[in-house]
Design a protein around this motif. Structure first.
Motif, PDB file in Angstrom:
ATOM      1  N   GLN A 157      29.617  11.037  -5.420  1.00 29.46           N
ATOM      2  CA  GLN A 157      28.415  10.933  -4.592  1.00 29.46           C
ATOM      3  C   GLN A 157      27.987   9.469  -4.430  1.00 29.46           C
ATOM      4  N   ILE A 158      28.128   8.694  -5.478  1.00 29.92           N
ATOM      5  CA  ILE A 158      27.783   7.275  -5.405  1.00 29.92           C
ATOM      6  C   ILE A 158      28.730   6.560  -4.443  1.00 29.92           C
ATOM      7  N   GLU A 159      29.991   6.897  -4.521  1.00 29.38           N
ATOM      8  CA  GLU A 159      30.984   6.315  -3.614  1.00 29.38           C
ATOM      9  C   GLU A 159      30.653   6.689  -2.168  1.00 29.38           C
ATOM     10  N   TYR A 171      27.928  -0.146   2.378  1.00 34.10           N
ATOM     11  CA  TYR A 171      28.193  -1.085   1.285  1.00 34.10           C
ATOM     12  C   TYR A 171      29.651  -1.059   0.847  1.00 34.10           C
ATOM     13  N   SER A 172      30.430  -0.237   1.487  1.00 34.80           N
ATOM     14  CA  SER A 172      31.826  -0.092   1.115  1.00 34.80           C
ATOM     15  C   SER A 172      32.706  -0.563   2.254  1.00 34.80           C
ATOM     16  N   ARG A 192       0.818  -1.219   0.000  1.00 32.16           N
ATOM     17  CA  ARG A 192       0.000   0.000   0.000  1.00 32.16           C
ATOM     18  C   ARG A 192       0.849   1.265   0.000  1.00 32.16           C
ATOM     19  N   ASN A 193       2.007   1.205   0.652  1.00 30.10           N
ATOM     20  CA  ASN A 193       2.860   2.390   0.790  1.00 30.10           C
ATOM     21  C   ASN A 193       3.884   2.546  -0.323  1.00 30.10           C
ATOM     22  N   GLY A 194       4.008   1.544  -1.185  1.00 23.49           N
ATOM     23  CA  GLY A 194       5.007   1.615  -2.248  1.00 23.49           C
ATOM     24  C   GLY A 194       6.413   1.343  -1.747  1.00 23.49           C
ATOM     25  N   ASP A 195       6.536   0.651  -0.609  1.00 20.92           N
ATOM     26  CA  ASP A 195       7.851   0.347  -0.038  1.00 20.92           C
ATOM     27  C   ASP A 195       8.647  -0.575  -0.954  1.00 20.92           C
ATOM     28  N   GLY A 196       9.952  -0.505  -0.818  1.00 21.88           N
ATOM     29  CA  GLY A 196      10.829  -1.313  -1.659  1.00 21.88           C
ATOM     30  C   GLY A 196      10.830  -2.788  -1.322  1.00 21.88           C
ATOM     31  N   MET A 197      10.673  -3.142  -0.068  1.00 23.52           N
ATOM     32  CA  MET A 197      10.594  -4.531   0.396  1.00 23.52           C
ATOM     33  C   MET A 197      11.730  -5.406  -0.144  1.00 23.52           C
ATOM     34  N   GLY A 198      12.897  -4.812  -0.336  1.00 24.71           N
ATOM     35  CA  GLY A 198      14.057  -5.557  -0.813  1.00 24.71           C
ATOM     36  C   GLY A 198      14.074  -5.830  -2.307  1.00 24.71           C
ATOM     37  N   MET A 199      13.113  -5.273  -3.033  1.00 29.78           N
ATOM     38  CA  MET A 199      13.018  -5.561  -4.467  1.00 29.78           C
ATOM     39  C   MET A 199      14.170  -4.981  -5.279  1.00 29.78           C
ATOM     40  N   ALA A 200      14.819  -3.966  -4.776  1.00 36.08           N
ATOM     41  CA  ALA A 200      15.871  -3.308  -5.551  1.00 36.08           C
ATOM     42  C   ALA A 200      17.273  -3.658  -5.042  1.00 36.08           C
ATOM     43  N   LYS A 201      17.395  -4.736  -4.289  1.00 35.26           N
ATOM     44  CA  LYS A 201      18.712  -5.102  -3.753  1.00 35.26           C
ATOM     45  C   LYS A 201      19.795  -5.256  -4.815  1.00 35.26           C
ATOM     46  N   PRO A 202      19.502  -5.861  -5.965  1.00 29.17           N
ATOM     47  CA  PRO A 202      20.579  -5.964  -6.963  1.00 29.17           C
ATOM     48  C   PRO A 202      21.140  -4.600  -7.353  1.00 29.17           C
ATOM     49  N   ALA A 203      20.289  -3.605  -7.408  1.00 27.82           N
ATOM     50  CA  ALA A 203      20.753  -2.261  -7.737  1.00 27.82           C
ATOM     51  C   ALA A 203      21.488  -1.656  -6.545  1.00 27.82           C
ATOM     52  N   GLU A 204      20.839  -1.686  -5.403  1.00 27.30           N
ATOM     53  CA  GLU A 204      21.391  -1.067  -4.189  1.00 27.30           C
ATOM     54  C   GLU A 204      22.775  -1.601  -3.852  1.00 27.30           C
ATOM     55  N   LEU A 205      22.968  -2.891  -4.003  1.00 29.89           N
ATOM     56  CA  LEU A 205      24.238  -3.515  -3.632  1.00 29.89           C
ATOM     57  C   LEU A 205      25.306  -3.406  -4.710  1.00 29.89           C
ATOM     58  N   ASN A 206      24.949  -2.836  -5.848  1.00 26.04           N
ATOM     59  CA  ASN A 206      25.899  -2.715  -6.960  1.00 26.04           C
ATOM     60  C   ASN A 206      26.039  -1.276  -7.448  1.00 26.04           C
ATOM     61  N   HIS A 207      25.993  -0.349  -6.503  1.00 23.80           N
ATOM     62  CA  HIS A 207      26.309   1.064  -6.758  1.00 23.80           C
ATOM     63  C   HIS A 207      25.240   1.819  -7.546  1.00 23.80           C
ATOM     64  N   TYR A 208      23.985   1.417  -7.368  1.00 29.45           N
ATOM     65  CA  TYR A 208      22.850   2.131  -7.953  1.00 29.45           C
ATOM     66  C   TYR A 208      21.977   2.609  -6.800  1.00 29.45           C
ATOM     67  N   PRO A 209      22.245   3.798  -6.294  1.00 27.10           N
ATOM     68  CA  PRO A 209      21.537   4.295  -5.109  1.00 27.10           C
ATOM     69  C   PRO A 209      20.037   4.443  -5.314  1.00 27.10           C
ATOM     70  N   GLY A 210      19.318   4.294  -4.205  1.00 27.13           N
ATOM     71  CA  GLY A 210      17.869   4.488  -4.231  1.00 27.13           C
ATOM     72  C   GLY A 210      17.520   5.933  -3.949  1.00 27.13           C
ATOM     73  N   PRO A 211      16.548   6.470  -4.644  1.00 25.61           N
ATOM     74  CA  PRO A 211      16.204   7.885  -4.470  1.00 25.61           C
ATOM     75  C   PRO A 211      15.762   8.239  -3.056  1.00 25.61           C
ATOM     76  N   LYS A 212      15.064   7.349  -2.382  1.00 27.21           N
ATOM     77  CA  LYS A 212      14.628   7.620  -1.003  1.00 27.21           C
ATOM     78  C   LYS A 212      15.836   7.851  -0.103  1.00 27.21           C
ATOM     79  N   LEU A 219      13.568  -0.897  -9.401  1.00 26.16           N
ATOM     80  CA  LEU A 219      14.904  -0.966  -9.996  1.00 26.16           C
ATOM     81  C   LEU A 219      15.150   0.183 -10.972  1.00 26.16           C
ATOM     82  N   ALA A 220      14.142   0.552 -11.739  1.00 27.10           N
ATOM     83  CA  ALA A 220      14.290   1.660 -12.687  1.00 27.10           C
ATOM     84  C   ALA A 220      14.554   2.972 -11.955  1.00 27.10           C
ATOM     85  N   ALA A 221      13.973   3.136 -10.778  1.00 25.69           N
ATOM     86  CA  ALA A 221      14.221   4.344  -9.980  1.00 25.69           C
ATOM     87  C   ALA A 221      15.689   4.407  -9.561  1.00 25.69           C
ATOM     88  N   HIS A 222      16.269   3.266  -9.228  1.00 25.41           N
ATOM     89  CA  HIS A 222      17.694   3.229  -8.872  1.00 25.41           C
ATOM     90  C   HIS A 222      18.558   3.567 -10.088  1.00 25.41           C
TER      91      HIS A 222
END
Length: 174
Positions: free
Chosen positions: A160-162, A170-171, A49-69, A146-149
């Motif tokens: 900034q990503i670093e 993650y570093s 209902r809230n549009g939470d990520g619920m871990g769906m973007a982990k491949p991006a998050e863990l590989n240097h694709y930051p989440g906008p939130k 994932l597209a948001a990342h």
């Protein structure tokens, strides 16, 4: 009498793990906070209902694709420009709108699936169709996150990503 007693004790000893496993399985099923749709926990419902990520973007998050939130949460530490803040806000808003829309569809379809089972009004064809719909909706939801990342990374500098990776843990660098 004694052999019978020994036999009963042995049967109980061997059966106990099976009973424990059975109880564990039932406890696991009821461990989730109940919700109006039994196949979704209250936490899952809230996330959808809230549009939470619920871990769906982990491949991006863990590989240097930051989440906008999280980029917005770390805006000062990342020294975002006003334009970058505005862009992250736009990316996040668009993702949230899509995620909430898809979450509502998932909830509706899960509810229908549950009701069809509850009323014994389901067959293999309907089951195949509904599970395919739910899988497709989850795929679209994951894509939105994932597209948001992907878009967030494009709006940031390498530095900034670093820094984001370091701040989020993650570093290896402190």
């Amino acid at each position: 009498m004694r052999p019978l007693a020994i036999g009963l004790v042995c049967a109980l000893v061997y059966a106990a793990p099976a009973w424990a496993q059975h109880d564990h399985d039932k406890a696991h099923d009821t461990d989730q906070t109940p919700s109006e749709i039994p196949s979704l926990s209250a936490q899952e419902l809230a996330g959808l209902r809230n549009g939470d990520g619920m871990g769906m973007a982990k491949p991006a998050e863990l590989n240097h694709y930051p989440g906008p939130k999280h980029v917005l949460e770390l805006a000062d530490d990342l020294e975002l420009s006003p334009e970058q803040r505005e862009r992250m806000t736009e990316i996040r808003a668009a993702m949230l709108e899509e995620a909430v829309r898809l979450g509502a569809q998932i909830i509706e379809t899960e509810g229908t699936l549950n009701r069809r089972f509850a009323h014994e009004h389901i067959d293999e064809a309907a089951l195949k169709d509904m599970t395919a719909q739910i899988a497709s909706l989850y795929g679209e939801l994951r894509y939105a996150h994932l597209a948001a990342h992907l878009a967030a990374k494009a709006a940031l500098t390498a530095e900034q990503i670093e820094a984001y990776d370091r701040l989020r843990g993650y570093s290896a660098d402190p």
